[in-house]
Write a protein that holds these residues in place. Sequence first.
Motif, PDB file in Angstrom:
ATOM      1  N   LEU A  91       5.013 -18.292 -16.189  1.00 50.53           N
ATOM      2  CA  LEU A  91       5.685 -17.042 -15.842  1.00 50.53           C
ATOM      3  C   LEU A  91       5.955 -17.046 -14.347  1.00 50.53           C
ATOM      4  CD1 LEU A  91       6.547 -14.143 -16.766  1.00 50.53           C
ATOM      5  CD2 LEU A  91       4.212 -13.408 -16.224  1.00 50.53           C
ATOM      6  N   PHE A  92       7.129 -16.576 -13.957  1.00 56.02           N
ATOM      7  CA  PHE A  92       7.486 -16.491 -12.542  1.00 56.02           C
ATOM      8  C   PHE A  92       7.800 -15.035 -12.236  1.00 56.02           C
ATOM      9  CE2 PHE A  92       8.829 -17.456  -8.451  1.00 56.02           C
ATOM     10  CZ  PHE A  92       8.817 -18.827  -8.198  1.00 56.02           C
ATOM     11  N   ILE A  93       6.988 -14.427 -11.379  1.00 56.18           N
ATOM     12  CA  ILE A  93       7.152 -13.028 -10.980  1.00 56.18           C
ATOM     13  C   ILE A  93       7.690 -12.997  -9.553  1.00 56.18           C
ATOM     14  CG2 ILE A  93       5.982 -10.825 -10.567  1.00 56.18           C
ATOM     15  CD1 ILE A  93       5.920 -11.535 -13.468  1.00 56.18           C
TER      16      ILE A  93
ATOM     17  N   GLN B  94      -5.390   7.235 -10.860  1.00 55.63           N
ATOM     18  CA  GLN B  94      -4.563   8.259 -10.229  1.00 55.63           C
ATOM     19  C   GLN B  94      -3.261   7.695  -9.648  1.00 55.63           C
ATOM     20  OE1 GLN B  94      -5.304  11.490 -10.422  1.00 55.63           O
ATOM     21  NE2 GLN B  94      -7.120  10.878 -11.601  1.00 55.63           N
ATOM     22  N   GLU B  95      -3.173   6.371  -9.492  1.00 60.61           N
ATOM     23  CA  GLU B  95      -1.991   5.788  -8.872  1.00 60.61           C
ATOM     24  C   GLU B  95      -0.758   5.986  -9.756  1.00 60.61           C
ATOM     25  OE1 GLU B  95      -0.161   5.052  -6.149  1.00 60.61           O
ATOM     26  OE2 GLU B  95      -1.881   3.830  -5.520  1.00 60.61           O
ATOM     27  N   SER B  96       0.371   6.221  -9.127  1.00 60.91           N
ATOM     28  CA  SER B  96       1.622   6.487  -9.848  1.00 60.91           C
ATOM     29  C   SER B  96       2.293   5.192 -10.288  1.00 60.91           C
ATOM     30  CB  SER B  96       2.574   7.282  -8.947  1.00 60.91           C
ATOM     31  OG  SER B  96       3.900   7.205  -9.406  1.00 60.91           O
ATOM     32  N   TRP B  97       2.674   5.123 -11.567  1.00 56.67           N
ATOM     33  CA  TRP B  97       3.428   3.950 -12.032  1.00 56.67           C
ATOM     34  C   TRP B  97       4.775   3.865 -11.324  1.00 56.67           C
ATOM     35  CZ3 TRP B  97       1.291   0.002 -13.857  1.00 56.67           C
ATOM     36  CH2 TRP B  97       0.253   0.051 -14.795  1.00 56.67           C
ATOM     37  N   ASP B  98       5.378   5.001 -11.029  1.00 54.17           N
ATOM     38  CA  ASP B  98       6.676   4.983 -10.336  1.00 54.17           C
ATOM     39  C   ASP B  98       6.546   4.341  -8.959  1.00 54.17           C
ATOM     40  OD1 ASP B  98       7.916   6.211 -12.468  1.00 54.17           O
ATOM     41  OD2 ASP B  98       7.790   8.235 -11.607  1.00 54.17           O
ATOM     42  N   VAL B  99       5.467   4.671  -8.249  1.00 52.99           N
ATOM     43  CA  VAL B  99       5.247   4.081  -6.936  1.00 52.99           C
ATOM     44  C   VAL B  99       4.981   2.581  -7.062  1.00 52.99           C
ATOM     45  CG1 VAL B  99       3.695   4.025  -4.938  1.00 52.99           C
ATOM     46  CG2 VAL B  99       4.436   6.228  -5.886  1.00 52.99           C
TER      47      VAL B  99
ATOM     48  N   SER C 102       6.585  -2.516  -5.626  1.00 49.07           N
ATOM     49  CA  SER C 102       6.412  -3.935  -5.951  1.00 49.07           C
ATOM     50  C   SER C 102       7.745  -4.626  -6.204  1.00 49.07           C
ATOM     51  CB  SER C 102       5.526  -4.100  -7.186  1.00 49.07           C
ATOM     52  OG  SER C 102       6.188  -3.651  -8.360  1.00 49.07           O
ATOM     53  N   GLY C 103       8.717  -3.857  -6.692  1.00 49.65           N
ATOM     54  CA  GLY C 103       9.988  -4.459  -7.064  1.00 49.65           C
ATOM     55  C   GLY C 103       9.920  -5.217  -8.375  1.00 49.65           C
ATOM     56  N   VAL C 104       8.843  -5.022  -9.142  1.00 45.04           N
ATOM     57  CA  VAL C 104       8.628  -5.752 -10.388  1.00 45.04           C
ATOM     58  C   VAL C 104       8.693  -4.756 -11.556  1.00 45.04           C
ATOM     59  CG1 VAL C 104       7.042  -7.206 -11.712  1.00 45.04           C
ATOM     60  CG2 VAL C 104       7.182  -7.442  -9.223  1.00 45.04           C
ATOM     61  N   PRO C 105       9.485  -5.049 -12.608  1.00 41.46           N
ATOM     62  CA  PRO C 105       9.552  -4.152 -13.761  1.00 41.46           C
ATOM     63  C   PRO C 105       8.175  -3.949 -14.393  1.00 41.46           C
ATOM     64  CG  PRO C 105      11.309  -5.801 -13.860  1.00 41.46           C
ATOM     65  CD  PRO C 105      10.386  -6.204 -12.749  1.00 41.46           C
ATOM     66  N   LEU C 106       7.973  -2.770 -14.974  1.00 40.82           N
ATOM     67  CA  LEU C 106       6.671  -2.441 -15.548  1.00 40.82           C
ATOM     68  C   LEU C 106       6.265  -3.428 -16.637  1.00 40.82           C
ATOM     69  CD1 LEU C 106       4.332  -0.436 -15.581  1.00 40.82           C
ATOM     70  CD2 LEU C 106       5.596   0.909 -17.277  1.00 40.82           C
ATOM     71  N   ALA C 107       7.226  -3.887 -17.421  1.00 51.50           N
ATOM     72  CA  ALA C 107       6.905  -4.827 -18.496  1.00 51.50           C
ATOM     73  C   ALA C 107       6.356  -6.137 -17.942  1.00 51.50           C
ATOM     74  CB  ALA C 107       8.150  -5.091 -19.345  1.00 51.50           C
TER      75      ALA C 107
END
Length: 774
Positions: free
Chosen positions: A277-279, A334-339, A344-349
């Motif tokens: 995998l390349f992230i 508590q951290e926001s997934w949106d943030v 990060s610039g990386v999609p959630l998936a």
Amino acid sequence: MSQQKAVIKPYHHPAAGWGALKQVAAQLALQKIPVKGVMTLLAQNQPDGFDCPGCAWPDKEHTSTFEFCENGVKAVAAEATAKRVPPEFFAKHTVTELMGWSDFSLENEGRLTHPMRYNPATDKYEAIEWDDAFALISVHLNGLDHPDQAVFYTSGRAGNEAAFLYQLFVREFGTNNFPDCSNLCHESTSIALPATVGIGKGSVTLHDFEHADTILIFGQNPATNHPRMLGELREAAKRGARIVAINPLKERGLERFADPQSPFDMLSFKGSKISDLFIQPTLGGDLALIKGMIKFVIQWDDEAQKHGTERVVDVDFITEHTRHFESIAEDARQESWDVIVAESGVPLAQIEEIARIYATGDRVISTWGMGLTQHKHGVATIKTLVNLMLLRGNIGKEGAGLCPVRGHSNVQGNRTVGIYEKMPVEFLESLERVFDIKVPRTPGYDAVGAIQAMIDGQAKVFFGLGGNFSIATPDTDRTWAGMRNCDLTAHVTTKLNRSHLVHGKQALILPCLGRTEIDTQASGPQGVTVEDSMSMVHISYGMNKPASPHLLSEPAIVARLAHATLKNSKTPWLEFIKDYSKIRDMIERTMPVAFKDYNQRIKTPGGFRLPVPSSERIWNTPSGKAEFSVQAIPQHSPIHQAREQYGDRLFVLMTTRSHDQYNTTIYGMDDRYRGVFGQRRVVFMNPQDIARMHLQAGDWVNLVSVWPDGISRRANQFLVVAYDIPPGCLSGYYPETNNLVPLESIADDSRTPTSKSIPVILEKTNAPEVVHAA
């Protein structure tokens, strides 16, 4: 100097392979290596041979047959070259003229043969006798108002013996001013790890790579920077280990690798797959990415507790060995997934996919390079990575651990034996006991502090034990102004480089033996010891005739300088030159636990490993436990502030190496794996950004740094190259882009220049009249 039109041609082959063999042949021809010199390569990394002068990646037991590495061959070829730079060369060329030469052309002239002194009346270097050179330095040092007006830089290529004598001399002289290459690269590692696991070194060995089932590679390009590492990754991949590459640039060497010693790899022309995998996080986005991985692990662990299934975190390890788990767990909840996704610039998936790979791995190694360290939040990023590794007990067990990958071959060893502006008081007290001296306690200048001190006129003498300080450092124009402000600059070196031309009012070039050369002293041929990235210490003996009878070894230069400068010293400086085992005896006396039986243990093939307590789950922290620590995702950094001002015009630039260079040494003008040939002034850019900025691949742009101090920092005429890099991110080679890094743009706590997160804007410009390839 030749001229060549730049060619951009995508590279679709595996890393190494036939391309590497072709380049090796080209380098041997370029350096006019004789047959005997080629045979030298076969003694590289042998028990009775010499240590590779290139990178700090270790060798298997240090006893294998010749382990092919393109960069190692280039380093050896450059040192074993038949080309020479005698005094007659300097008689033909003024310093002003040489300043117009490229960095490649300067070093490609060959090996220096005589000590040289700058003559301002003629603007030329002229030969000087060694005794006269040491006397000149002594006069300047002893004429200072205070020892802190002198700066003593160290490159990571110096062996333990020279480095130990150097720090002893400088501290006996009266200062802790030890800027070194660690300050510029892995200092964030050296600050983050002691605070979390108790020691600033990696916890793994090559043995662990043989047993890992998961390897995470953060901010690192092994194919160019540590080619021998690809051998370990290839073997891991072949046995089924999952390998994830996390890097903004899509690097070919992290995708496929052809081992030149594998008939299958070479004949198939396909090589071996490396990464599963390349992230590609945005520049500076690793902290948010890792925090997203932690959030998933905590979320899955919470679900496991709710349903009464097996826990995801290693509860026993956390309870016995760590503190503050609940703090980072609650912070993750508590951290926001949106943030996380935005920063990060990386999609959630993809974040979930890499988190799942981590969470299902039993033995995980995390490696990293300067892609993590050279950011304002570099220390916080590495502490967050430690959090991730602690969650499942992946430190201090077979096949798992932390693996910072250093650059220079002995940069870690230099730090171990005292090259640090803030050495622990225990080390300083031991020096005083062993040598019956008093040493200063006040912390000295690091690299950034030394540059500022030279600019301000507070530092008047600069002495460099190797390296190429003037172009390895940030804010090039200001660094050069600082060096030219000195009363004296002196450099220990094997070859001519830019720093010898950016000189003080008086200047010296002091040529030394290379690691491949026989170092004969009164007691016979001498070996020097080095420490690799995994804390293995081994001895290295040269086998080539010295390039000139006028060369001195680095230990001899340091000892003779100390003898000339410290008029009333009780230290037997000249005795140390006769037999380097005496130096190792003194290292052992100063650090008796780490270097117990030093001279005996280096006789064992492969040497010995220094104690790394974290490898044994011994935590030398104040609490005696490994420390989880809460780290916030940066949302108000200089990058964010610049983006508020410039909007979509703002890009983030990272400096990087081409494949034809090692640190500041330029071996050629090609970057094979990225498809760049005959050119170095290129900027890698996302195709969408190229279109958005109304540019085309092949256009030329100026890079303009954005920093709120009113100082103009520009790097002009760079060729736009379309590349697989996240939107909003750019990449360019150093040292050509180092001038864009503001001196004040440094990592929190470690003060490492933020060379991987430079806010810039682009200006379209015309192509240069001639593209210089050399």
